[in-house]
Design a protein around this motif. Structure first.
Motif, short mmCIF file in Angstrom:
data_model
loop_
_atom_site.label_atom_id
_atom_site.label_comp_id
_atom_site.label_asym_id
_atom_site.label_seq_id
_atom_site.Cartn_x
_atom_site.Cartn_y
_atom_site.Cartn_z
N VAL A 52 35.09 32.85 12.03
CA VAL A 52 36.39 32.34 11.60
C VAL A 52 37.09 33.42 10.78
O VAL A 52 36.53 33.94 9.82
CB VAL A 52 36.21 31.06 10.77
CG1 VAL A 52 37.55 30.56 10.26
CG2 VAL A 52 35.53 29.98 11.59
N ASP A 53 38.30 33.75 11.17
CA ASP A 53 39.06 34.81 10.50
C ASP A 53 39.84 34.21 9.33
O ASP A 53 41.03 33.92 9.42
CB ASP A 53 40.00 35.50 11.49
CG ASP A 53 40.52 36.82 10.96
OD1 ASP A 53 40.33 37.09 9.76
OD2 ASP A 53 41.11 37.59 11.74
N GLU A 54 39.15 34.03 8.22
CA GLU A 54 39.80 33.44 7.05
C GLU A 54 40.83 34.38 6.44
O GLU A 54 41.81 33.93 5.83
CB GLU A 54 38.74 33.07 6.00
CG GLU A 54 37.86 31.91 6.38
CD GLU A 54 36.91 31.53 5.26
OE1 GLU A 54 36.92 30.36 4.86
OE2 GLU A 54 36.15 32.41 4.80
N ILE A 55 40.63 35.67 6.59
CA ILE A 55 41.58 36.63 6.01
C ILE A 55 42.95 36.49 6.67
O ILE A 55 43.98 36.40 6.00
CB ILE A 55 41.05 38.06 6.16
CG1 ILE A 55 39.67 38.19 5.51
CG2 ILE A 55 42.02 39.05 5.55
CD1 ILE A 55 39.65 37.83 4.05
N ALA A 56 42.97 36.47 8.00
CA ALA A 56 44.24 36.31 8.71
C ALA A 56 44.86 34.95 8.43
O ALA A 56 46.09 34.82 8.32
CB ALA A 56 44.04 36.50 10.21
N ALA A 57 44.02 33.92 8.29
CA ALA A 57 44.55 32.59 8.00
C ALA A 57 45.18 32.53 6.61
O ALA A 57 46.19 31.85 6.39
CB ALA A 57 43.43 31.56 8.13
N GLU A 58 44.60 33.24 5.65
CA GLU A 58 45.17 33.25 4.31
C GLU A 58 46.50 33.99 4.26
O GLU A 58 47.35 33.70 3.42
CB GLU A 58 44.18 33.88 3.33
CG GLU A 58 42.99 32.98 3.04
CD GLU A 58 42.02 33.59 2.04
OE1 GLU A 58 42.05 34.83 1.88
OE2 GLU A 58 41.25 32.85 1.42
#
Length: 570
Positions: free
Chosen positions: A133-139
């Motif tokens: 899960v790409d949490e960095i891009a989501a943030e």
């Protein structure tokens, strides 16, 4: 000559290569993609369930993460989700309006309070592996949650809630049962049926069909979020209901039949845990990026190659900790544990984050003798093709840091960070080991022995040659000034408050540079072996020119930079 330069040297990429992607996309071309109706796509992407979950959790900003193979369907998925969300919100508003007709509130107030603007964002070109899960891009989009589509490693996330949509795929159950019967003719065979997460819904029907054909010991797997279980992210509830919650079984007597081609990391993990593995390749689909079928019988040769990489890292002096995730839970504690292990072995470590891995990025760090990957249990296995230095997993690093007398290769293998949990006793023992080593070194120095004769020699088991610099930090301890002169040792490195970054520590084989009073093999490599040390080192057109005033630049994430002391939106 640098004195003849009138402009800085050209170091940028030529314009004709600006938009060239060195990593080929896994997405299939439009000609090879099957034509699907809207009803089929709704079933594949589970539009109704996704919209219901978004409304239930009251998420207003949702990031939709697609792998490359599914990216062509992303616009359609967004439109379908928006239509379904409007239907659900309208139905909720109708029910609320009926309940407040007798109250002081008006239907307009209810609509204003209940119907909220929901935003959907498409995430593509993930920072790391597509299974994570790409949490960095989501943030960057200030998302409340992430909807992850396709294959997933199911590693626990650190910050955002996640809804996994594995997508629903078709499968011929009779064909799977026929393939199983060809592999196992004995009806008494003990076998476990497992499938890729995209085909998990077919496991139970296939098991029921095999039981109807007379197989008595067929066990189905169920999905759990526990990569460290005996079968990663799977449990076998019917195998032992009493201890099922532990997900820790002895499966040496069981055969595994896997539906769809598994990742190589899973093959290596299960090779020593089950009696054998069989694979049923699924038909070609736009949602499966693997085109070749792995041969389970080749796992032994792959493990031997992995062990060869372990031996290369055993004699390394500088090890790079390669961060391949910023989302997997507890990755920071894993980095700290790896640093302790490397320091206890007398070696130097540097932590580096480069995003998606490729040979060109890693080649920039020529002083690094080898890498250890901090990532999920799938991305920890890095293909060595084209790489100049070996890249291993944290589990393999634990073997490499052992002595030749204690290192035993059992065939067990693991690719993730879950097996590198910091134990309290282990940290204490590591500290004691370092203190003991420093005490022995001090005693040797006082007795007049200031070389490496007190340390056992290190040989490269692949070439048989003596390696003299495999423990640079212990050499720095031995060659450092006495602690009575103001310097002291901490964790295998020398701290000298009075020294500057350009100071040197003399040792038996030469000198080692200090950076802020700490011994640095990397700085020594830069000083002695690198022929080019960065932009500006060979260009200085105006020595008498005044320096430009330093101003505070932009900071923050791309969607909302902070410029100096003022707030600005990019």
């Amino acid at each position: 000559m640098s004195s003849d330069l009138h402009a800085p040297p050209v170091l940028s990429t030529p314009a004709e290569y600006t938009f060239e992607d060195p990593t080929p996309s896994a997405a299939l071309s439009k000609e090879n993609r099957p034509v699907r109706s809207d009803d089929e796509l709704c079933a594949v992407y589970e539009i109704a369930r996704t919209a219901a979950e978004i409304v239930k959790e009251n998420w207003s900003r949702v990031a939709l993460q697609f792998p490359d193979a599914m990216l062509a369907d992303a616009p359609w998925v967004v439109e379908a989700l928006q239509r379904e969300l409007r239907k659900l919100e309208d139905s909720v508003l109708d029910s609320i309006t009926g309940k407040i007709e007798q109250s002081a509130s008006t239907p307009e107030d209810a609509q204003q309070n209940q119907k909220k603007k929901r935003r959907l964002y498409i995430l593509a070109d993930t920072s790391y592996s597509a299974c994570c899960v790409d949490e960095i891009a989501a943030e960057h989009a200030d998302a409340d949650a992430v909807v992850h589509y396709g294959r997933a490693c199911l590693s626990p996330t650190a910050r955002l809630p996640v809804l996994h949509i594995f997508t629903r795929q078709e499968l011929d159950h009779n064909a799977v049962a026929d393939s199983f019967a060809q592999e196992f003719t004995d009806k008494e065979t003990k076998a476990i049926i497992m499938a890729d997460v995209m085909f998990q819904e077919h496991v139970a029907p296939v098991c029921a069909l095999l039981n109807a054909r007379g197989y008595k010991h067929i066990f189905a797997t169920e999905i759990i979020r526990d990569p460290s279980s005996t079968i990663p992210n799977r449990s076998v509830q019917s195998l032992d209901p009493i201890t099922a919650d532990k997900h820790d079984y002895d499966l040496n007597e069981y055969h595994l039949f896997h539906i769809s081609t598994p990742p190589t990391s899973l093959l290596l993990t299960l090779s020593s845990r089950l009696a054998s593995l069989r694979i049923y390749p699924t038909p070609s689909s736009p949602y499966t990026t693997t085109t070749s079928v792995q041969d389970p019988s080749a796992t032994s040769s792959m493990l031997r190659r992995r062990y060869a990489l372990v031996l290369r890292l055993a004699t390394a002096s500088i090890i790079g900790i390669l961060v391949n995730t910023l989302s997997v839970k507890n990755y920071m504690s894993t980095i700290s544990t790896l640093r302790e292990q490397i320091a206890a072995a007398g070696k130097k470590s540097y932590t580096i984050v480069v995003g998606k891995l490729n040979a060109a990025k890693l080649a920039n760090f020529s002083e690094i003798d080898g890498w250890v990957v901090v990532g999920c249990w799938e991305s920890g296995l890095v293909d060595q093709d084209g790489l100049f230095k070996p890249v291993i997993t944290p589990f393999e690093l634990g073997l490499a840091m052992q002595s030749d007398e204690t290192r035993i290769w059992t065939g067990e293998w693991w690719g993730g960070i879950e097996g590198v949990k910091s134990e309290p006793d282990a940290g204490t023992d590591s500290t004691k080991t370092q203190q003991t080593t420093e005490a022995e070194v001090s005693e040797d120095i006082e007795g007049g022995i200031d070389d490496e004769e007190s340390e056992p020699p290190v040989f490269d088991l692949r070439t048989g040659k003596l390696v003299s610099n495999s423990r640079p930090m212990r050499v720095a301890i031995r060659s450092a000034p006495s602690t009575t002169n103001g310097s002291h040792s901490n964790g295998g490195v020398i701290t000298t408050p009075q020294t500057t970054g350009s100071a040197m520590v003399k040792r038996g084989t030469g000198e080692i540079a200090l950076v802020n009073g700490v011994a640095s093999p990397g700085a020594e490599y830069l000083r002695s072996k690198r022929t080019w040390q960065g932009l500006g080192s060979d260009f200085n057109p105006g020595e008498d020119e005044d320096s430009t005033v330093i101003e505070e630049g932009r900071s923050g994430v791309a969607r909302g930079y902070t410029v100096g002391e003022e707030q600005g939106r990019s």
